[in-house]
Write a protein that holds these residues in place. Structure first.
Motif, mmCIF file in Angstrom:
data_model
loop_
_atom_site.group_PDB
_atom_site.id
_atom_site.type_symbol
_atom_site.label_atom_id
_atom_site.label_comp_id
_atom_site.label_asym_id
_atom_site.label_seq_id
_atom_site.Cartn_x
_atom_site.Cartn_y
_atom_site.Cartn_z
ATOM 1 N N ALA A 27 0.848 -1.196 0.000
ATOM 2 C CA ALA A 27 0.000 0.000 0.000
ATOM 3 C C ALA A 27 0.881 1.242 0.000
ATOM 4 C CB ALA A 27 -0.945 -0.005 1.203
ATOM 5 N N SER A 28 1.240 1.692 -1.202
ATOM 6 C CA SER A 28 2.091 2.865 -1.323
ATOM 7 C C SER A 28 1.296 4.141 -1.094
ATOM 8 C CB SER A 28 2.726 2.915 -2.718
ATOM 9 O OG SER A 28 3.359 4.158 -2.944
ATOM 10 N N SER A 82 -6.007 -0.755 -3.129
ATOM 11 C CA SER A 82 -5.650 0.619 -2.768
ATOM 12 C C SER A 82 -6.809 1.244 -2.012
ATOM 13 C CB SER A 82 -5.336 1.447 -4.020
ATOM 14 O OG SER A 82 -4.226 0.908 -4.707
ATOM 15 N N ASN A 105 -3.336 2.915 2.351
ATOM 16 C CA ASN A 105 -2.562 3.900 1.585
ATOM 17 C C ASN A 105 -2.741 5.293 2.168
ATOM 18 O OD1 ASN A 105 -3.763 1.681 -0.232
ATOM 19 N ND2 ASN A 105 -1.991 2.351 -1.427
ATOM 20 N N THR A 165 8.159 0.767 0.477
ATOM 21 C CA THR A 165 7.091 0.038 -0.174
ATOM 22 C C THR A 165 7.650 -0.727 -1.365
ATOM 23 O OG1 THR A 165 4.802 0.270 -0.979
ATOM 24 C CG2 THR A 165 6.394 1.908 -1.746
#
Length: 434
Positions: free
Chosen positions: A14-15, A25, A29, A50
């Motif tokens: 989860a960037s 997502s 995030n 990440t």
């Protein structure tokens, strides 16, 4: 004055830079992005680690002064469903350790999700770094509700038990999360701290409903029900659709479903849209349901503000950020009486709580709000007060820093024996050093 901390936030799938609304997502995030920014704004040094999921990504990206995202190669440089990422975690851990041996020394690691916890656990054993973990979702709870649809390997459950045992602190997100960690995993209450999720008051605040509807091209006379978020079965959107069939036929109601992988609703790219449209047709309410498609973060305030009520009825919910965003915009919330929603929504005050699989019960509350606009307005005002007083990201981050400092202090007072060996982290820093 207390010294600023040097923090590694690990969030393997989860960037904080990802486009939101896809299958993998969502809330995590948002959590990582806002915590990183608020930590940096408070003067701390933050790296978000990440997985590199695209060949076009730079090795590191500055989010703001003091906070950056570092992309760790692990597996193919493309999207991989999170349920298939465990095999790549040893490579992620190796890349993270190599980075840390040639970068600035961190005070601690904050792992997000159990796979990030696996990496943090290895760093603790090899580099002596204490770690805090926020699970965001628990395997035993997921398996209870999703059953055979849960695609994570069974090994996840034992990994989570070990992480609960090894973590220096566990951050639960709501009372239900605390209970689940204690009851199902034997978590030590002395090492647990409850810190909820949050919202950004600069991003989500009230706006005129009529103006919002005009901008979105919505009928000013319809009773608009909003469902917004990831389109996956566990979110219970089919329950919201079925509730419309229990409303009076002459009630001017419209359900807006915001979410998906594309701006235009695409059944091929987002198969859940096809399933939900089928549910709407079978329930005889297709004319009352509008699928909007994906919308960017800066557009969501208009949808929350245009709605008469925000509805979210997932089967389970570790926390749930969208109810906070709706409340911050002055919109009453009807949510499942589960998990974090049970904590963020005050039943009868900022909205209503309903069972997650009972569309008739949901319809009853929708009809009640539609018939009592003054009650809806009062709930909206109460929601604003509650969100602003308890759930801003700035407040949440201060609470997290308290947890971090307690962990660091405990480590200084009682270092484990294996910490007596020389540290592997360079004190001067090379490679990605600041």
């Amino acid at each position: 004055m207390e010294q600023p901390l040097r923090i590694a936030l690990i969030s393997e799938h989860a960037s904080p830079l990802a486009t939101l609304g896809g299958v993998d997502s969502g809330g995590q995030n948002i959590y990582v992005a806002h915590v990183a920014r608020c930590l940096a704004q408070a003067g701390h040094q933050v790296d978000v680690l990440t997985r590199r999921d695209s060949a076009t990504l730079a090795p590191s990206v500055d989010m703001r002064p003091g906070a950056r995202v570092i992309h760790i190669p692990a597996g193919p440089s493309e999207f991989v469903p999170k349920e298939q990422l465990m095999a790549h975690m040893p490579e992620f851990a190796h890349g993270t350790r190599t980075l840390m041996e040639h970068s600035m020394p961190y005070d601690l690691v904050h792992a997000n999700f159990f796979m990030s916890g696996m990496v943090a656990q290895r760093l603790k054993r090899t580099l002596g770094l204490p770690f805090v973990i926020t699970f965001h979702a628990l395997g035993l709870v997921r398996r209870e509700h999703q059953k055979e649809a849960d695609a994570f390997p069974i090994e996840r459950l034992e990994i989570e038990r070990q992480l609960v045992h090894d973590a220096d602190a566990i951050v639960s997100e709501c009372p239900q999360d605390s209970d689940d960690l204690t009851r199902l995993y034997g978590a030590d209450p002395e090492r647990m701290a409850m810190v909820p999720c949050g919202f950004d008051p600069a991003e989500f605040r009230p706006m005129n409903r009529a103006q919002a509807r005009t901008k979105l091209g919505l009928d000013p006379h319809e009773f608009i029900v909003l469902q917004l978020g990831r389109l996956v079965p566990r979110k219970g959107i089919d329950n919201v659709i079925r509730s419309l069939a229990h409303l009076p036929p002459d009630m001017p109601v419209r359900l807006l479903v915001v979410g998906g992988d594309d701006r235009e609703p695409d059944e091929a790219r987002t198969p859940e849209i096809a399933r939900l449209r089928s549910v709407a047709r079978e329930s005889g309410v297709a004319a009352r349901v509008s699928f909007v498609g994906h919308r960017s973060r800066d557009e969501l305030r208009e949808y929350y503000s245009a709605a008469d009520v925000f509805v979210t009825t997932p089967w389970y919910e570790p926390f749930g950020i969208t109810p906070l965003e709706a409340m911050a915009c002055g919109t009453p919330v009807i949510g499942s009486d589960v998990g974090g929603i049970r904590y963020s929504v005050r039943d009868g005050e900022t909205g209503f709580l309903v069972p997650p699989h009972e569309p008739a019960a949901l319809a009853q509350k929708l009809e009640h709000l539609q018939a009592n606009p003054s009650l809806a307005r009062a709930m909206g005002r109460a929601g604003i007060r509650r969100a602003r007083s308890l759930f801003t990201w700035e407040r949440i981050t201060r609470e997290l820093v308290d947890v971090y400092r307690e962990v660091c202090e405990r480590r200084r007072e009682s270092p484990p024996p294996w910490l007596q060996r020389p540290r592997l982290v360079s004190p001067t820093g090379t490679a990605l050093a600041r």
